[in-house]
Design an enzyme around this catalytic site. Structure first.
Site, PDB file in Angstrom:
ATOM      1  N   LYS A   1       0.859  -1.150   0.140  1.00  8.03           N
ATOM      2  CA  LYS A   1      -0.023  -0.117  -0.121  1.00  8.03           C
ATOM      3  C   LYS A   1       0.823   1.287   0.082  1.00  8.03           C
ATOM      4  CE  LYS A   1      -4.035  -1.788   2.524  1.00  8.03           C
ATOM      5  NZ  LYS A   1      -5.084  -1.683   3.655  1.00  8.03           N
TER       6      LYS A   1
ATOM      7  N   ASP B   1      -9.962   2.777   2.993  1.00  6.76           N
ATOM      8  CA  ASP B   1     -10.195   2.199   4.239  1.00  6.76           C
ATOM      9  C   ASP B   1     -10.790   3.268   5.211  1.00  6.76           C
ATOM     10  OD1 ASP B   1      -8.846  -0.133   3.672  1.00  6.76           O
ATOM     11  OD2 ASP B   1      -6.764   0.701   4.105  1.00  6.76           O
TER      12      ASP B   1
END
Ligand code: ATR
Length: 271
Positions: free
Chosen positions: A49, A85
């Site tokens: 990420k 997220d």
């Protein structure tokens, strides 16, 4: 993949969603292939990420603040990195907005998931204070420093001491676990300090989704608290990614059914 595939099928959208096992050396070529092979986008997971940030053309404000990209959208050859997220955390807790606002929040963990959680809680719910509790104090301190400058309505603190954590838990309206404690194979464990307790008035979110009912959520249920499982964050981040990819609303009911089925199946085949 199961939830995205089910959602695409339901909406009769002509995309395939698959998984690739990636070596670190493959990453730059793979991201370049999103452009050259005309992929609509990609979801990125641990441990890439952070590493994809320099490989995309543009990074959203949220991804910048979180230092992580979990969704890439290919706009005609221009790759934009997003972080959905935080949206997953927002969706998980939206129902409790009024109870979190101006109150105390305790967040266990200081990894990538904690960062997205601290960011989302501060941005969308404006609590009075957020206490980050983590085994390694240094990791929590970095989050406190980064977000203190950004969010003025919330005061940020951190600790690695059981007693301080327990005291703060007593006055918190929301308690969140973002550590991997409680996740298989640590499923019998929870992250709370030894002499702490959960109260019936509190909200407890565990972002671990496998098992669906973690040891922490069991304790919270026993105490009569309201609980939110990690599946809500999983669905929420997926919903936002799906909407960025397809500009269609995510069919949440179908996705939820598919994810629950998969988790029950994984539970049966491992026990
Ligand atoms: P992610 O990016 O998915 O959040 P991570 O960066 O590995 O994953 O973060 C995991 C978090 O769980 C960290 O806060 C970690 O604590 P440290 O910063 O001290 O490493 C916490 N964690 C993992 N295993 C733990 C354990 N057995 N006990 C306590 N905390 C643990």
């Amino acid at each position: 993949p199961a939830m995205h595939t089910a959602a695409l099928k339901k909406l009769e959208l002509d995309y395939d969603y698959g998984v690739m096992d990636v070596n670190p050396e493959m990453l730059p070529n793979l991201i370049a292939a999103l452009r050259s092979l005309n992929f609509r986008g990609a979801n990125i997971t641990v441990p890439y990420k952070e590493k994809v940030i320099p490989l995309v053309d543009e990074v959203s404000e949220e991804a910048k603040m979180n230092g992580a990209v979990n969704t890439i959208v290919n706009n005609g050859g221009r790759l934009v990195g997003y972080n959905t997220d935080a949206h997953g955390v927002y969706i998980s807790l939206a129902y409790y907005t009024e109870e979190i606002k101006n109150n105390h929040v305790v967040i266990f963990g200081a990894g990538g998931a904690a960062r997205a959680t601290v960011y989302a809680v501060a941005k969308f719910f404006s609590p009075k204070r957020i206490m980050i509790v983590n085994r390694t104090l240094e990791n929590a301190k970095i989050i406190v420093e980064d977000f203190s400058a950004k969010f003025r309505l919330t005061k940020f603190f951190c600790t690695n001491e059981h007693e301080v954590a327990s005291r703060e838990m007593n006055v918190a309206s929301l308690i969140v676990n973002t550590t991997s404690v409680g996740m298989k194979p640590l499923a019998s464990l929870h992250p709370l300090p030894p002499d702490s307790s959960i109260q019936a008035s509190q909200i407890v979110l565990d972002i671990v989704y496998n098992p669906m009912e973690t040891a922490l959520l069991k304790l919270a249920h026993k105490a009569g608290a309201r609980t939110v499982g990690g599946i809500e964050m999983l669905l929420g981040q997926g919903a936002k990614a799906f909407e960025l990819f397809t500009h269609n609303e995510f069919p949440m009911h179908i996705a939820r059914e598919v994810v629950i089925k998969e988790l029950i199946h994984s539970h049966r085949s491992h026990s």
